[in-house]
Write an enzyme that holds these catalytic residues in place. Structure first.
Site, PDB file in Angstrom:
ATOM      1  N   TYR A 111      29.585  59.972  54.340  1.00 50.03           N
ATOM      2  CA  TYR A 111      29.804  58.593  53.963  1.00 50.03           C
ATOM      3  C   TYR A 111      29.766  58.525  52.450  1.00 50.03           C
ATOM      4  O   TYR A 111      28.977  59.203  51.800  1.00 50.03           O
ATOM      5  CB  TYR A 111      28.750  57.675  54.604  1.00 50.03           C
ATOM      6  CG  TYR A 111      29.298  56.293  54.859  1.00 50.03           C
ATOM      7  CD1 TYR A 111      30.396  56.120  55.685  1.00 50.03           C
ATOM      8  CD2 TYR A 111      28.746  55.174  54.254  1.00 50.03           C
ATOM      9  CE1 TYR A 111      30.924  54.863  55.910  1.00 50.03           C
ATOM     10  CE2 TYR A 111      29.263  53.918  54.479  1.00 50.03           C
ATOM     11  CZ  TYR A 111      30.365  53.767  55.311  1.00 50.03           C
ATOM     12  OH  TYR A 111      30.903  52.518  55.520  1.00 50.03           O
ATOM     13  N   TRP A 113      28.713  56.864  49.949  1.00 52.14           N
ATOM     14  CA  TRP A 113      27.679  56.386  49.027  1.00 52.14           C
ATOM     15  C   TRP A 113      26.734  57.496  48.568  1.00 52.14           C
ATOM     16  O   TRP A 113      25.724  57.225  47.933  1.00 52.14           O
ATOM     17  CB  TRP A 113      26.852  55.299  49.708  1.00 52.14           C
ATOM     18  CG  TRP A 113      27.586  54.007  49.890  1.00 52.14           C
ATOM     19  CD1 TRP A 113      28.146  53.541  51.046  1.00 52.14           C
ATOM     20  CD2 TRP A 113      27.840  53.005  48.901  1.00 52.14           C
ATOM     21  NE1 TRP A 113      28.726  52.309  50.834  1.00 52.14           N
ATOM     22  CE2 TRP A 113      28.550  51.957  49.523  1.00 52.14           C
ATOM     23  CE3 TRP A 113      27.529  52.887  47.548  1.00 52.14           C
ATOM     24  CZ2 TRP A 113      28.956  50.812  48.844  1.00 52.14           C
ATOM     25  CZ3 TRP A 113      27.940  51.747  46.872  1.00 52.14           C
ATOM     26  CH2 TRP A 113      28.642  50.733  47.522  1.00 52.14           C
TER      27      TRP A 113
END
Length: 771
Positions: A111, A113
């Site tokens: 992901y 982030w």
């Protein structure tokens, strides 16, 4: 005698702000915000403790019981091993699975982030490594705006309206008279931005807009979704019913004759079919304000007034990403565009619509149209991917079919999960179901810096460096600053950079040269920056040399020469700037979507009751609608073990916000520990009451580290609300996340409150023998 103190300072960047790290004798002691930042995030102060946390994964570790096929519980012990043994195990597993089952048996999870740096961006690196190694099953879209990403191309021809540039704040300040914010404009959301934040100036722009006379309307169950200084009109609405309010407003415009017929005729397709729906000609139900009031709870008089005010002055409509993270979440986005089209202001300064102004740092901030410093991953030879929110479905139903965006697809049979960057045991829905699905793969490999819930549910854990243990270049297309991210300290423990781990594995698997392209870390930093510099040069913008950039630590891109307005060129000449839709225009009704014949995704905006909302039969049993939002004190689950996040907890649990009447009805007061539950599971939380929250609604922030009781009762003791959210797609059209369609009940927790163990490292064996 006290030894001499050696102090160094290094520039770096996080998703919540730029900073200078002060290092004393090899240890990060403080992070000082970027001097140009008017509203730095308090999350910066969590970084030193997190970098040196006892939760750091110190050495490569292998789960006890993996070879015996014992289930992953999240409470397992691990055996520390050498890097040589760990790399041999990983390379061996990849080879075994690919030879026996092919590349579609490997799932590459990540992901975005994980790091503000673009060279050490884990999602890019894991995809690069697995693609060059023969292929893998990838993820499509994201949890943030996955439904919009696949809906908007049918309406606007691309999804740039949700990911790219939005109408600039200066255009709003100079031209807008009324801004209606569906989902609000919460400043906490603008504290974070993927790729980093140079200056947190959203508040500055909002204050300027208010001083210029822009009137704001906050359509949200939560009054605090608009900062007090906006003096925003608050319209509390039942969650998941924004489309109903929009339809009621549209019906008023149509019945009053206040819709812009010329704009609809020249720039749009399919309005007649939608108009038949509004009037009830197609289904027998006129979408009047009275009809809308009965569903969304907003008085009919308010709906009429809001529609007429919108038509009487330059109006800008915006919606947060959260609106489309709901069952049938496509509909409010489609309706917002349609309402803006009826008002006729799309493409005009300060009018039309936008997405994400209240969701993340960056939308509306003036910036030149230059790409961020990025490295694109190579093509995936397996040519297989699933919608990101369908991970548990894939693992539980190998070979099963599912509908998605006009296709019927088959879930692959995943034998190995390779995850680097991100925490699915935070951002996925129905975590108890995910935990069951997580048992299906034969092997789970994770790169991680800390013993997160995902690391504790892995079989092989490889310790990864943090941002301050490597060199990088950080920036994003939403922010005018690009930062040199200087390595500040040596890696903690035996942590290694992800790029070095993948290079070593690629060497064992025979494709090291293809992976590294002969570049080391600083070569990649130079390449990323040079690509940005070359793009600027094509617009006659001269950026400093890499040497100067690296020495000074930051470069600021010049401001744009004029305000950006979404779809301005299309407005000026719709033939020369046709949209990518079949008609070349804004498709208020889509023949393509109609051809899919999905009963959960009609060909125009419509009200489709969610599976769970306050008007559903299930509300009799679970009478509170739970909204899960971005926390104030961390980014998703990042830094949750740190001091900033801890300061916001109640007896170590995540807070749940309730209307005072709802709390009193249950005999609850501030500070009580409660059990929040539904048929999917339960979690503990601490009560806080708020009269600025609509009755019948509860709010919990996401990101508390998943901490299920080991007895398998489906109870998370720490307060992760994703044990409660449903793991269903928004529709067969987009298969996005439906996290915001959640009903729960709350009761006082009776008995001894279980301790939080999420921040206890797992039992580790043979640590002394590791080399």
């Amino acid at each position: 005698m006290t030894p001499d103190k050696h102090t160094e300072r290094h520039v770096s960047l996080s998703h919540w702000g730029a900073f200078t790290a002060t290092v004393e004798n090899g240890r990060i002691v403080r992070c000082t915000p970027f001097s140009r930042d008017p509203a730095p995030s308090p999350m910066l102060s969590a970084i030193p403790e997190m970098v040196h946390s006892p939760l750091r994964v110190a050495r490569p570790s292998v789960r006890e019981g993996w070879r015996e096929g014992k289930p992953r519980t999240g409470h397992d012990a691990f055996r520390e091993v050498s890097w040589d043994e760990a790399l041999d195990l990983v390379a061996g597993e990849l080879t075994r699975v690919r030879q026996a089952h092919g590349p579609t048996a490997v799932f590459g999870g990540s992901y975005g982030w994980s790091s503000a740096g673009r060279v050490h961006h884990a999602r890019t690196l894991v995809r690069r490594f697995l693609a060059l190694g023969g292929g893998f099953v990838d993820q499509l879209a994201n949890y943030s705006f996955g439904a919009a990403q696949f809906l908007l191309p049918h309406i606007l021809g691309s999804f740039q309206a949700v990911t790219g540039r939005a109408t600039d704040w200066p255009s709003v300040i100079d031209n807008t008279k009324l801004m209606i914010a569906f989902g609000g404009l919460a400043l906490k959301n603008s504290q974070v931005g993927s790729g980093g934040v140079g200056a947190h100036d959203t508040e500055t722009w909002l204050r300027r807009a208010r001083a210029a006379g822009v009137r704001f309307v906050n359509v949200s169950p939560f009054k605090a979704d608009a900062p007090d200084f906006l003096d925003a009109e608050w319209i509390p609405i039942r969650p998941n019913t924004d489309v109903v309010l929009m339809l009621g407003m549209a019906q008023v415009l149509l019945s009053d004759g206040r819709h812009d017929t010329a704009f609809l005729a020249r720039y749009c397709a399919g309005f007649d079919r939608f108009a038949d729906y509004l009037t009830g000609k197609s289904d027998g139900t006129p979408k009047t304000p009275e009809w809308a009031e009965a569903i969304c709870g907003v008085p009919a008089a308010t709906i009429r007034d809001l529609a007429r005010r919108s038509a009487a002055m330059p109006t800008f409509l915006t919606a947060t990403w959260s609106l489309q993270r709901a069952h049938h979440g496509e509909q409010p986005y489609w309706a917002l565009i349609t309402l803006a089209a009826m008002l006729g202001g799309i493409g005009l300064p300060g009018q039309g619509f936008g997405f994400a102004h209240g969701s993340i740092h960056g939308p509306g901030l003036p910036r030149r149209a230059l790409p961020g410093p990025e490295i694109a991953p190579p093509l995936n030879p397996a040519k297989t991917a699933i919608p990101v929110a369908r991970i548990a479905d894939m693992l539980l139903d190998p070979g099963g079919t599912y509908a998605f965006n006009g296709q019927t697809l088959t879930y692959p049979d995943i034998r190995l999960v390779y995850w680097a960057g991100g925490n699915p045991f935070h951002h996925h829905q129905d975590l108890n179901r995910l935990q069951r699905a997580w048992q299906k793969p034969e092997t789970v490999i994770v790169h991680e810096s800390w013993w997160t819930p995902t690391a504790r549910h892995a079989d092989i854990v490889l310790p990864a460096t943090t941002t301050l243990e490597r060199n990088d270049v950080g920036g994003t297309s939403r922010d005018p600053f690009v930062f040199a991210m200087h390595k500040a300290i040596a890696p903690v423990g035996e942590a290694r950079n992800d790029i070095d781990v993948f290079a070593a594995l690629a060497g064992k698997l025979g494709y090291a040269d293809a992976f590294t392209e002969g570049r080391d870390e600083m070569d990649w930093c130079r390449l990323v920056y040079q690509r940005l510099r070359d793009g600027a040069a094509r617009q006659d913008i001269e950026l400093p040399s890499f040497q100067q950039f690296w020495a000074e630590g930051v470069v600021e891109l010049p401001p744009p020469e004029r305000d950006y307005v979404l779809l301005e060129e299309f407005r000026q000449d719709p033939e020369a700037h046709r949209l990518g839709t079949p008609s070349g225009r804004i498709e208020i009704s889509s023949a393509t979507v109609a051809g899919f014949a999905y009963d959960d995704a009609p060909p125009h905006p419509a009200w489709l009751p969610p599976a769970e909302w306050l008007g559903a039969p299930e509300a009799a049993r679970f009478p509170l609608h739970l909204i899960t939002n971005q926390p104030v004190r961390r980014l998703h689950s990042q830094t949750d073990p740190g001091p900033v996040s801890a300061a916001g907890k109640i007896l170590g649990r995540e807070p749940i916000r309730l209307n005072p009447a709802d709390a009193a009805r249950r005999g609850l007061t501030d500070g009580d520990i409660v059990r929040v539950y539904n048929a999917r599971g339960a979690c503990l939380a601490g009560v806080t009451t708020d009269s600025g929250l609509a009755a019948g609604v509860a709010i919990m922030a996401t990101g508390a580290w998943f901490d299920p009781v080991p007895t398998g009762e489906g109870l998370d003791v720490h307060g992760n609300p994703n044990v409660l959210t449903p793991d269903i797609g928004t529709s067969r059209l987009t298969q996005g996340s439906s996290a915001q369609s959640t009903l729960v009940e709350v009761e006082r927790f009776v008995g001894t409150v279980p301790p939080v163990r999420a921040f206890d490292p797992p039992p580790l064996a043979h640590a002394a023998a590791a080399v």
